[in-house]
Design an enzyme around this catalytic site. Structure first.
Site, PDB file in Angstrom:
ATOM      1  CB  CYS A  94      86.096 -80.802  10.534  1.00  0.00           C
ATOM      2  SG  CYS A  94      87.193 -80.520  11.917  1.00  0.00           S
ATOM      3  NE  ARG A 128      94.113 -79.801  16.616  1.00  0.00           N
ATOM      4  CZ  ARG A 128      93.602 -78.920  15.772  1.00  0.00           C
ATOM      5  NH1 ARG A 128      93.934 -77.651  15.852  1.00  0.00           N
ATOM      6  NH2 ARG A 128      92.774 -79.307  14.828  1.00  0.00           N
ATOM      7  CG  HIS A 193      87.368 -84.820  10.338  1.00  0.00           C
ATOM      8  ND1 HIS A 193      88.398 -84.045   9.908  1.00  0.00           N
ATOM      9  CD2 HIS A 193      87.680 -85.217  11.579  1.00  0.00           C
ATOM     10  CE1 HIS A 193      89.293 -83.975  10.869  1.00  0.00           C
ATOM     11  NE2 HIS A 193      88.874 -84.661  11.876  1.00  0.00           N
TER      12      HIS A 193
END
Ligand code: GLN
Length: 244
Positions: A94, A128, A193
């Site tokens: 990430c 996002r 992640h």
């Protein structure tokens, strides 16, 4: 045999407990009687690129990335290049993945990255990219699935670099081109992640084998482990990604 891991910015780049991935690697080595050594490498620290077989950098918020990016270039860029060229395994997740590339641009400012691989990241307008994700990966000559979770505002686009995998469910690098992550030499960058390795034990073993090959000159046949819990974790992550 011994695996020497370098943990880059363990205090700054550890969003969603990415550090747990290191514990997972450690246990899988120890269960097989392989020595495992972790060295922390934080702000201001330099490292000897020949002394490590697996380099790990986790995720971080924009502000964490801004805080480490200058230091990364100043004190670690040269060693990172040498480590990559020597075939050391590198895993960056990430925020750490974004910093492997040329830059991460946000709010009109470009945070310079390591320039280790041909990719760029931009915080474009839009939501996002958050949610469970699954990708198809061709590694070690086998078709594999990587399942996990992503949460990033930055959109990454690859230049001449090879993607790690193709998106089956979720967004991946940018939500548009169907690619996820990057792969070059023994470097892997990915947006997956949190507990990436516990959910994908095969990737942990791939990294361990690559690191041991770097150290000892020969790729070992790793002894299989009793992985029913890991298998269940993988299937749960994959089911979440399928359900969207
Ligand atoms: N700050 C980066 C982004 O939002 C990476 C976030 C992360 O590591 N989770 O794009």
């Amino acid at each position: 045999m011994k695996l020497r891991l370098l943990s880059l910015y363990p205090d700054q780049m550890n969003i969603y407990a990415d550090r747990g991935n290191i514990l997972f690697l450690q246990h899988r080595c120890e269960w097989r009687g392989i020595d495992f050594e972790v060295t922390r490498c934080g702000p201001g620290d330099r490292f000897d690129p020949e002394a490590f077989d697996l380099l790990y950098m986790g995720g971080g918020q924009d502000r964490d990335q801004k805080a480490v990016a200058g230091d990364l270039i100043e004190t670690k860029q040269q060693s990172m290049r040498i480590a990559k060229e020597s075939g050391a395994a590198i895993l960056a997740v990430c925020g750490g993945y974004q910093l492997l590339g040329e830059y991460y641009e946000l709010e009109g400012e470009a945070i310079a990255g390591l320039g280790l691989v041909d990719l760029r990241t931009v915080r474009e307008p839009g939501p996002r990219l958050i949610g469970p994700v699954a990708i198809k990966v061709d590694l070690d000559g086998r078709d594999r699935v990587l399942a996990g979770f992503e949460n990033h505002g930055g959109r990454t686009r690859l230049g001449a670099a090879t993607p790690l995998g193709k998106v089956m469910h979720g967004f991946g690098n940018n939500g548009e081109d169907g690619f996820e992550g990057v792969r070059e030499d023994n470097l892997i960058g990915t947006y997956l992640h949190g507990p990436l390795l516990p959910k994908n034990a095969w990737l942990a073993d791939h990294l361990i084998a690559t690191g041991l090959e770097h150290h000892h000159g020969e790729r070992p046949d790793l002894e299989p482990l009793e992985d029913s819990l890991e298998q269940a974790a993988h299937e749960a992550a994959l089911a979440a990604a399928r359900a969207g």
